[in-house]
Design a protein around this motif. Structure first.
Motif, PDB file in Angstrom:
ATOM      1  N   GLY A 110     -82.365  37.292 -21.182  1.00 56.58           N
ATOM      2  CA  GLY A 110     -82.631  36.714 -22.477  1.00 56.58           C
ATOM      3  C   GLY A 110     -81.532  36.262 -23.360  1.00 56.58           C
ATOM      4  N   ILE A 111     -80.528  37.207 -23.210  1.00 53.91           N
ATOM      5  CA  ILE A 111     -79.015  36.722 -24.038  1.00 53.91           C
ATOM      6  C   ILE A 111     -78.689  35.461 -23.364  1.00 53.91           C
ATOM      7  CG2 ILE A 111     -76.901  37.489 -24.321  1.00 53.91           C
ATOM      8  CD1 ILE A 111     -77.709  40.483 -24.217  1.00 53.91           C
ATOM      9  N   VAL A 113     -80.706  32.608 -24.746  1.00 56.38           N
ATOM     10  CA  VAL A 113     -80.408  32.390 -26.140  1.00 56.38           C
ATOM     11  C   VAL A 113     -79.145  31.594 -26.158  1.00 56.38           C
ATOM     12  CG1 VAL A 113     -79.875  33.475 -28.484  1.00 56.38           C
ATOM     13  CG2 VAL A 113     -81.502  34.199 -27.151  1.00 56.38           C
ATOM     14  N   ALA A 114     -77.963  31.910 -25.177  1.00 59.26           N
ATOM     15  CA  ALA A 114     -76.738  31.301 -25.244  1.00 59.26           C
ATOM     16  C   ALA A 114     -77.095  29.791 -24.784  1.00 59.26           C
ATOM     17  CB  ALA A 114     -75.831  31.860 -24.392  1.00 59.26           C
ATOM     18  N   LEU A 169     -79.859  28.012 -25.272  1.00 52.01           N
ATOM     19  CA  LEU A 169     -80.321  27.370 -26.451  1.00 52.01           C
ATOM     20  C   LEU A 169     -79.408  26.898 -27.409  1.00 52.01           C
ATOM     21  CD1 LEU A 169     -83.817  29.264 -26.822  1.00 52.01           C
ATOM     22  CD2 LEU A 169     -83.354  27.100 -25.505  1.00 52.01           C
ATOM     23  N   THR A 170     -78.428  28.065 -27.799  1.00 57.55           N
ATOM     24  CA  THR A 170     -77.488  27.670 -28.592  1.00 57.55           C
ATOM     25  C   THR A 170     -76.479  26.482 -28.238  1.00 57.55           C
ATOM     26  OG1 THR A 170     -77.542  29.974 -29.169  1.00 57.55           O
ATOM     27  CG2 THR A 170     -75.511  28.841 -29.833  1.00 57.55           C
ATOM     28  N   ILE A 203     -83.483  38.227 -31.827  1.00 60.68           N
ATOM     29  CA  ILE A 203     -82.120  37.587 -31.128  1.00 60.68           C
ATOM     30  C   ILE A 203     -82.239  36.115 -31.585  1.00 60.68           C
ATOM     31  CG2 ILE A 203     -83.219  37.198 -28.827  1.00 60.68           C
ATOM     32  CD1 ILE A 203     -80.332  37.865 -27.827  1.00 60.68           C
ATOM     33  N   VAL A 204     -83.519  35.501 -31.366  1.00 63.77           N
ATOM     34  CA  VAL A 204     -83.796  33.913 -31.613  1.00 63.77           C
ATOM     35  C   VAL A 204     -83.738  33.799 -33.177  1.00 63.77           C
ATOM     36  CG1 VAL A 204     -85.316  32.094 -31.710  1.00 63.77           C
ATOM     37  CG2 VAL A 204     -85.036  33.713 -29.884  1.00 63.77           C
ATOM     38  N   SER A 254     -79.875  34.123 -34.636  1.00 62.77           N
ATOM     39  CA  SER A 254     -79.288  32.946 -34.416  1.00 62.77           C
ATOM     40  C   SER A 254     -79.408  31.834 -35.518  1.00 62.77           C
ATOM     41  CB  SER A 254     -79.376  32.326 -33.026  1.00 62.77           C
ATOM     42  OG  SER A 254     -78.956  33.253 -31.927  1.00 62.77           O
ATOM     43  N   TRP A 259     -77.279  30.138 -38.491  1.00 62.86           N
ATOM     44  CA  TRP A 259     -76.929  28.703 -38.583  1.00 62.86           C
ATOM     45  C   TRP A 259     -77.489  28.176 -40.070  1.00 62.86           C
ATOM     46  CZ3 TRP A 259     -79.837  27.549 -33.461  1.00 62.86           C
ATOM     47  CH2 TRP A 259     -78.933  28.110 -32.189  1.00 62.86           C
ATOM     48  N   THR A 278     -70.575  27.889 -31.612  1.00 62.10           N
ATOM     49  CA  THR A 278     -71.603  28.155 -31.103  1.00 62.10           C
ATOM     50  C   THR A 278     -71.776  29.790 -31.016  1.00 62.10           C
ATOM     51  OG1 THR A 278     -70.410  28.191 -29.131  1.00 62.10           O
ATOM     52  CG2 THR A 278     -71.993  26.649 -29.186  1.00 62.10           C
ATOM     53  N   TRP A 330     -73.818  34.873 -33.317  1.00 61.45           N
ATOM     54  CA  TRP A 330     -73.527  36.464 -32.569  1.00 61.45           C
ATOM     55  C   TRP A 330     -72.356  37.250 -33.300  1.00 61.45           C
ATOM     56  CZ3 TRP A 330     -74.038  35.561 -26.516  1.00 61.45           C
ATOM     57  CH2 TRP A 330     -75.252  35.069 -26.142  1.00 61.45           C
TER      58      TRP A 330
END
Lengths: 465, 439
Positions: free
Chosen positions: A309-310, A313-314, A316-317, B230-231, B234, B238, B251, B255
């Motif tokens: 999951g992490i 997310v990375a 997607l980032t 977590i989504v 982020s 932003w 990026t 976090w």
């Protein structure tokens, strides 16, 4: 009370009617017994692969790096992909033994020994690549800051490749010491149980005269805790430094600040997948199903789910910021629209499917606890994480700033051969380990028998009724 | 009863501050309208330039050179200086509001993690954590209102004239446009508060439950919340922070903010626990629980530093013009607090909280906790101020008043949250384990 009390809701970690003695017998069995035919067959295959890989390495070093598929644009491809992949795999071992120790996860005890062995063998494979990918590997010792006759010519400490040298060598040594410390009581157990004088001699040397006195145990525990506390930042920093190889550059797609934690998460993700792959086979072959239970597998799947999951997310980032940055060069990075539709589309989609989509199935409890499915998913993740590294390295290099330098990468048989060779070498080491080392930390497992063993849980519950 | 009284006393204490603060904020607002014009000789900052120009990297490169040499008498520039001065109270309020909101939010996340991880040590602290998250509803609504009404003060991309001239911002308008941005903000706040509501509900239901149903619900909600968080964390970072300097991007940014959130939250949990234990409300909490909390404070402090360093070092090392502006401004204009923050957030915790015995000493943990909180207030300050008010920062009455106001509100809400129910949870399947916890 505290150490022996456990919430009844927790599932037992040791199945069957096990006693302390049973644990010693079960763990000692593969070492004290003889290897069967299938072990020899698998070992031979691994050995052949290793020797073939060795041949490819010798060929590369003697003929020149040009026998690989690298070109002037893409100077890093399979070599560094494999390097990062192997280092990543190695991380789960330290995570299981150190981080899970800090978090007091009892379930780590059945798997930490093998996970650490995996770490060490994987780091050994990884360690080959920085040497053999050099044009002049016989000058590799120049990376060390040794006083010399060139007017004390020194290394430049600004390069992440030099940090890699320190990171990997420190990581290997600390992991080795941590692993070996944990092995002392177990080697002593083998030493005391074996009837063969040869084994007695060997395990007597390996166990450093461990006699298991109270003072020894107390210090043993303290050392484990301190080493765990040191290994945890180490494991984070090692893969962080590996990620710096890319992130400190100015290559679009490589220069990204999320790389440090994202690489670490990916390392744990791929490392756990490899642990699953190995342990699912091992528990069957060595008859350790009572120790490496379905609960362990489920917990590992949960870690895979979390780190996956992490990583998602990375991704997607990366994808989002690539677009958000408004930098046109970002259109050709490994996670961009350009990559999804460009010449490396298959690598892009392999990454997305293997790392992002397939692990989602682990959200379903039934599949998470299904051994066959777990094995398949773990394999797919291993492939996917290889593609992640390949994509980051090759796709980003293949279409950099100057269109006249755009290029494609085609691996040669030597590239592939070296990789196959490291896989072979890894399994040679792992198979030898499985025959000669106690694959389960029996001393630790014994410490949770009364709190987490199925038998004692049952006794406790019936006593309370 | 006694707890209710404590909550009320806390509440009363905070009321006078609130009234004062409101007027103080207004007064200082007025004051700054006046003083804005005089500060014209100051330097321009990144946002300022972004507002005027539509170039991209050339302008970013020029920015470094231009610092301090901006046309003094330029009318347009004056306008921007004034703009920045006007932004100051907004920023002060936002920094303080977000600081306390993130504590409540971080506590909620920590609570969800503890639940999802089936932790055996922390259930005795669940009521404390739930009490702290009581601030989330008012806190998050206030933060949302601030970012909405701050408008162009914070977010240059909301200025249509500017966007019309700025090719980069036009490209980004698919994401940075007001309606979409607003919907996102509302979604976060609703999502977080929904979890808080249902978590609390099921947690309380557990006290009287015959079976494990509320526990299982809580577990399930926690897992979904963590995925949601977590989504949204982020995108929140932003939306609310990174888009203050809409040309800049990183990026890791989201976090990095998360690290600040979680470490502050754990610290506050520890401080509240120590306070409640000191007045005899948490007799079932022992020094091992405190030890664990302190370990988390220590660990997350290091984690924060790791992310801070990761982001800073990579941008410093590659030195790409459009990225380094972010740090150039902070190093040039905020130097002492920029680097002081590292000492406060990293060196102090690592020195103070390394020793195992010290982590069991309440007052020691509180001291470390206060230092960490100060450090992370500065961290949020440094996220916001350079991007909004640029060089015209100070820590004066406005900032202090905003801090006091939200502190008061925070204590009031947390006190009310703690006062409502018994601090000793019942029937959590891991409760007995937690009560007997010794490390």
């Amino acid at each position: 009370m505290s150490s022996h009390y456990e919430a009844p809701i927790r599932e037992p970690l040791i199945l069957g009617e096990k006693s302390y003695h049973d644990i010693s017998v079960d763990v000692g069995a593969p070492i004290l017994g003889k290897a069967n035919k299938s072990w020899w067959i698998v070992f031979s295959i691994a050995l052949i692969a290793f020797l073939w890989g060795l041949g490819c390495i010798v060929y590369t070093v003697t003929t020149g790096i040009g026998v690989w598929g690298l070109n002037k644009t893409i100077g890093w491809a399979w070599d560094i992909t494999n390097f990062v992949w192997w280092v990543g795999i190695g991380h789960a071992g330290t995570l299981i033994s150190a981080v899970l120790l800090l978090f007091r996860q009892k379930w780590r005890m059945a798997i930490n020994r093998s996970a650490e062995a995996m770490t060490i063998f994987a780091v050994v494979q990884a360690g080959l690549f920085p040497i053999i990918h050099m044009g002049r590997p016989w000058l590799a010792y120049w990376v060390l800051p040794i006083p010399n006759q060139f007017g004390s010519l020194w290394v430049n400490f600004n390069s992440p490749l030099l940090w890699d040298v320190f990171a990997i060598s420190t990581y290997l040594s600390v992991s080795l010491v941590f692993w070996w410390t944990g092995l002392l009581p177990d080697f002593a157990m083998i030493r005391d149980r074996t009837k063969s004088p040869f084994q007695q001699k060997i395990y007597g040397i390996l166990s450093f005269g461990w006699s298991g006195r109270a003072k020894d145990w107390q210090r043993f525990e303290e050392v484990s805790l301190v080493l765990a506390g040191l290994a945890t930042p180490l494991v984070l920093s090692v893969h962080t430094i590996v990620s710096f190889d890319f992130a400190t550059s100015v290559v679009p797609g490589w220069h990204s600040t999320i790389f440090p934690p994202y690489f670490v998460a990916g390392a744990i993700f791929s490392g756990f997948a490899m642990v699953q792959t190995l342990l699912l086979v091992m528990r069957k072959v060595v008859n350790l199903e009572n120790y490496i239970t379905i609960v362990h597998i489920e917990f590992m799947n949960k870690v895979i789910l979390l780190t996956g999951g992490i990583v998602t997310v990375a991704y997607l980032t990366e994808y989002f910021i690539g677009w958000y940055s408004g930098v046109p060069y970002e259109n050709y990075t490994y996670l961009s629209f350009g990559a999804a539709t460009g010449p490396y589309w298959w690598a892009f989609w392999a990454l997305i499917i293997c790392n992002l989509i397939v692990p989602l199935t682990l959200w379903v409890k039934k599949w998470r606890r299904n051994i066959v499915w777990t094995f398949i998913v773990a394999l797919i993740i291993n492939i996917g994480m290889w593609f992640e590294r390949f994509d980051i390295i090759v796709i980003c290099l293949s279409k950099d700033r100057l269109a006249s330098s755009w290029s494609m990468f085609q691996p040669t048989f030597v590239d592939i051969g070296v990789f196959v060779g490291t896989i072979g070498f890894f399994f040679v080491l792992f198979l030898l380990y499985a025959r000669t080392f106690p694959v389960i930390a029996q001393a630790e497992v014994k410490s949770i028998l009364k709190s987490s063993g199925a038998r004692y849980k049952r006794i406790r519950e019936s006593g309370e009724d | 009863m006694v707890l209710g009284l404590i909550g009320l006393v806390f509440g009363f204490l905070s009321v006078p501050t609130t009234v004062e603060e409101a007027s103080e904020i207004l007064a200082s607002h007025e004051e700054h309208h006046g003083s804005g014009e005089e500060a014209s000789h100051e330097e321009a900052n990144f946002v300022d330039e972004v507002r005027q120009e539509h170039g991209y990297s050339e302008h970013a490169m020029a920015q470094d050179k231009d610092l301090g040499h901006d046309a003094h008498e330029d009318g347009e520039h004056m306008e921007h200086v004034l703009h920045q001065m006007q932004t100051k109270p907004w920023s002060a309020a936002f920094v303080a509001a977000f600081f306390f909101m993130m504590i409540a939010l971080g506590t909620l996340v920590f609570y969800a993690i503890q639940t999802a991880a089936q932790a055996g040590w922390s259930p005795v602290l669940f009521r404390v954590m739930e009490g702290i998250t009581n601030y989330l509803l008012p806190g998050s609504v206030i933060v949302l209102l601030i970012v909405i009404f701050a408008g162009e003060h914070f977010y240059p991309w909301q200025n249509h004239e500017l966007v019309a001239e700025d090719a980069i911002l036009q490209e980004k308008s698919g994401y940075l446009n007001f309606p979409f941005w607003l919907i996102r903000g509302i979604t976060y706040v609703i999502g977080w508060n929904l979890y808080r509501h249902f978590a609390r509900k099921n947690s309380l239901a557990m006290d009287h439950a015959e079976d494990l149903k509320p526990y299982k619900n809580l577990f399930r909600y926690s897992v979904y919340f963590l995925a949601f968080f977590i989504v949204t964390e982020s995108t929140m970072a932003w939306d609310w922070f990174m888009s203050m300097t809409p040309h800049w991007y990183s990026t890791l940014f989201a976090w990095y903010i998360f690290a600040s959130i979680i470490v502050s939250a754990v610290t506050v949990i520890a401080i509240v626990t120590v306070s409640l234990k000191a007045i005899g409300k948490l007799d079932f909490v022992n020094d091992s629980h405190l030890h664990d909390l302190a370990k988390f404070m220590f660990g997350f402090s290091v984690f924060w530093t790791y992310l801070w360093f990761g982001q800073f070092m990579l941008i410093w090392y590659a030195n790409i013009p459009e990225e380094v502006t972010y740090f150039i401004l902070r190093i040039q204009e905020y130097n002492p607090i920029f680097f002081g923050m590292i000492i406060i957030n990293f060196v102090f915790p690592i020195v103070i909280l390394m020793n195992s015995d010290f982590k069991r000493v309440s007052w020691f943990v509180v001291i470390a906790g206060v230092i960490i909180l100060v450090g992370h207030y500065i961290d949020i300050f440094l996220l916001v101020m350079p991007s909004t008010v640029g060089p015209y920062w100070s820590f004066g009455i406005t900032e202090f008043a905003a801090l006091l106001f939200f502190l008061g509100l925070f204590i009031l809400m947390v006190g009310m949250g703690l006062a409502k129910v018994s601090l000793r949870p019942k029937n959590n399947p891991f409760l007995v384990e937690s009560e007997h916890f010794h490390y």
